[in-house]
Motif scaffolding. Structure first.
Motif, PDB file in Angstrom:
ATOM      1  N   ARG A   1      11.484  16.443  -9.845  1.00 47.57           N
ATOM      2  CA  ARG A   1      12.062  16.214 -11.165  1.00 47.57           C
ATOM      3  C   ARG A   1      12.820  14.901 -11.275  1.00 47.57           C
ATOM      4  O   ARG A   1      13.192  14.495 -12.376  1.00 47.57           O
ATOM      5  N   ALA A   2      13.066  14.251 -10.161  1.00 47.81           N
ATOM      6  CA  ALA A   2      13.712  12.936 -10.163  1.00 47.81           C
ATOM      7  C   ALA A   2      13.406  12.263  -8.834  1.00 47.81           C
ATOM      8  O   ALA A   2      13.179  12.925  -7.820  1.00 47.81           O
TER       9      ALA A   2
ATOM     10  N   GLU B   1       0.829  -1.204   0.000  1.00 50.52           N
ATOM     11  CA  GLU B   1       0.000   0.000   0.000  1.00 50.52           C
ATOM     12  C   GLU B   1       0.864   1.256   0.000  1.00 50.52           C
ATOM     13  O   GLU B   1       0.623   2.211  -0.757  1.00 50.52           O
ATOM     14  N   GLY B   2       1.898   1.258   0.841  1.00 48.78           N
ATOM     15  CA  GLY B   2       2.772   2.417   0.913  1.00 48.78           C
ATOM     16  C   GLY B   2       3.483   2.717  -0.392  1.00 48.78           C
ATOM     17  O   GLY B   2       3.624   3.872  -0.787  1.00 48.78           O
ATOM     18  N   LEU B   3       3.936   1.681  -1.078  1.00 49.15           N
ATOM     19  CA  LEU B   3       4.621   1.871  -2.360  1.00 49.15           C
ATOM     20  C   LEU B   3       3.693   2.458  -3.408  1.00 49.15           C
ATOM     21  O   LEU B   3       4.051   3.408  -4.128  1.00 49.15           O
ATOM     22  N   VAL B   4       2.494   1.910  -3.506  1.00 54.93           N
ATOM     23  CA  VAL B   4       1.544   2.406  -4.504  1.00 54.93           C
ATOM     24  C   VAL B   4       1.172   3.853  -4.221  1.00 54.93           C
ATOM     25  O   VAL B   4       1.189   4.707  -5.127  1.00 54.93           O
TER      26      VAL B   4
ATOM     27  N   LEU C   1       3.673  11.056  -5.906  1.00 55.28           N
ATOM     28  CA  LEU C   1       4.759  11.729  -6.612  1.00 55.28           C
ATOM     29  C   LEU C   1       4.425  11.983  -8.072  1.00 55.28           C
ATOM     30  O   LEU C   1       4.974  12.904  -8.688  1.00 55.28           O
ATOM     31  N   ARG C   2       3.542  11.188  -8.631  1.00 51.90           N
ATOM     32  CA  ARG C   2       3.142  11.382 -10.021  1.00 51.90           C
ATOM     33  C   ARG C   2       2.570  12.778 -10.244  1.00 51.90           C
ATOM     34  O   ARG C   2       2.714  13.361 -11.317  1.00 51.90           O
ATOM     35  N   ASP C   3       1.927  13.309  -9.230  1.00 51.81           N
ATOM     36  CA  ASP C   3       1.283  14.621  -9.344  1.00 51.81           C
ATOM     37  C   ASP C   3       1.910  15.672  -8.432  1.00 51.81           C
ATOM     38  O   ASP C   3       1.346  16.756  -8.263  1.00 51.81           O
TER      39      ASP C   3
ATOM     40  N   THR D   1       4.979   4.970 -14.341  1.00 53.10           N
ATOM     41  CA  THR D   1       3.967   5.958 -14.740  1.00 53.10           C
ATOM     42  C   THR D   1       4.331   7.363 -14.299  1.00 53.10           C
ATOM     43  O   THR D   1       3.661   8.315 -14.699  1.00 53.10           O
ATOM     44  N   LEU D   2       5.368   7.511 -13.495  1.00 52.46           N
ATOM     45  CA  LEU D   2       5.773   8.848 -13.088  1.00 52.46           C
ATOM     46  C   LEU D   2       6.379   9.595 -14.270  1.00 52.46           C
ATOM     47  O   LEU D   2       7.105   9.001 -15.071  1.00 52.46           O
ATOM     48  N   PRO D   3       6.114  10.890 -14.396  1.00 51.13           N
ATOM     49  CA  PRO D   3       6.677  11.637 -15.525  1.00 51.13           C
ATOM     50  C   PRO D   3       8.170  11.874 -15.398  1.00 51.13           C
ATOM     51  O   PRO D   3       8.841  12.147 -16.391  1.00 51.13           O
ATOM     52  N   MET D   4       8.678  11.773 -14.182  1.00 51.99           N
ATOM     53  CA  MET D   4      10.111  12.008 -13.963  1.00 51.99           C
ATOM     54  C   MET D   4      10.851  10.678 -13.798  1.00 51.99           C
ATOM     55  O   MET D   4      10.242   9.660 -13.467  1.00 51.99           O
ATOM     56  N   PRO D   5      12.170  10.658 -14.042  1.00 51.60           N
ATOM     57  CA  PRO D   5      12.941   9.424 -13.894  1.00 51.60           C
ATOM     58  C   PRO D   5      12.964   8.919 -12.455  1.00 51.60           C
ATOM     59  O   PRO D   5      12.979   9.706 -11.505  1.00 51.60           O
TER      60      PRO D   5
END
Length: 267
Positions: free
Chosen positions: A50-51, A34-37, A43-45, A105-109
């Motif tokens: 930026r990283a 749960e914590g990871l998801v 962080l996705r939003d 799915t994150l926009p950053m690396p």
């Protein structure tokens, strides 16, 4: 954040994310899943990030499922299914799949810093990162076969892309352990470092200093490469470059380059 199984600290555009169950070698239980998801989805939003650096507290990255999960499986139960998560429209539906896939799915690396053990599900979490920096003596394994299982956290998708289909089969059929040094040699990891977290944070800061829109576009294109047909991929290249040329951050990159100064990019 799910009994603080996962912590996040953000400094100068870099998110330092840590699996925080060192007394159990950061093993995966429902709260850790749960914590990871939730960390990834936050962080996705998250503005200004930026990283991301993903690592484990203590000597290990993640030793895989905890023993309670294996004991429950003997009775046909999947404890990961008890994690309390909102529904998703993404391709990864199962809890374990989401815990690994969310980082793609994150926009950053996302950079995984691997020390100690990255076994079974722990390895699959690391495979969700864009880059893996590992200690030379780290231990990585597709360990599921030793428990009568298969990798079911997106590993069967990602592993053949990284190491080739035949080597993916060999690792999966045997569950053999490989060192960080061998992991780099076979493509399972990106590079070795004596201090992976420090190396990952340094790389993250370097990435955070360049145009975030260009980095996000590059990540989207590299994620789709080999997963869509060539015409679609090449068309996507032109769409992304068309959106970047003349954009504020692209103008700033050019101006900073000519003026020999540090750029000031905007999110």
């Amino acid at each position: 954040m799910s009994e603080q199984r996962v912590t996040i600290a953000i400094t100068d555009g870099v998110a330092d994310v840590r699996l925080a169950r060192p007394e159990k070698r950061n093993a995966l239980d429902p709260a850790m899943f749960e914590g990871l998801v939730l960390a990834g989805e936050r962080l996705r939003d998250e503005p200004g990030v930026r990283a991301v650096v993903l690592s484990g507290e203590g000597p290990d990255f993640c030793a895989g499922l905890d023993f309670g999960s294996f004991q429950a499986m003997r009775d046909g139960q999947r404890l990961s299914a008890t994690a309390e998560l909102p529904p998703t429209d993404g391709p990864a539906k199962a809890t374990g799949q989401r815990a690994a896939h969310v980082w793609t799915t994150l926009p950053m690396p996302v950079i995984a810093a691997v020390t100690g053990n990255a076994l079974g599900g722990g390895l699959q979490i690391a495979l969700g990162a864009d880059i893996r920096i590992v200690a030379p003596d780290a231990v990585l394994s597709v360990l599921e076969i030793r428990w009568g299982l298969i990798p079911d956290m997106t590993g069967t998708q990602v592993l053949p892309e990284l190491v080739g289909r035949d080597r993916a089969k060999e690792l999966t059929f045997t569950g053999r352990r490989v060192s960080g040094t061998e992991a780099v040699r076979i493509g399972l990891a990106t590079r070795v470092a004596d201090a992976p977290r420090e190396a990952a944070l340094e790389l993250a800061r370097e990435i955070a200093a360049v145009s975030p829109h260009a980095v996000s576009a590059a990540k989207r294109l590299l994620e789709s490469s080999g997963r869509v047909d060539v015409s679609t991929q090449l068309a996507a290249e032109q769409t992304e470059i068309g959106a970047l040329i003349g954009s504020p951050n692209q103008k700033e990159a050019v101006a900073a380059g000519f003026e020999k100064r540090a750029p000031d990019f905007r999110d």
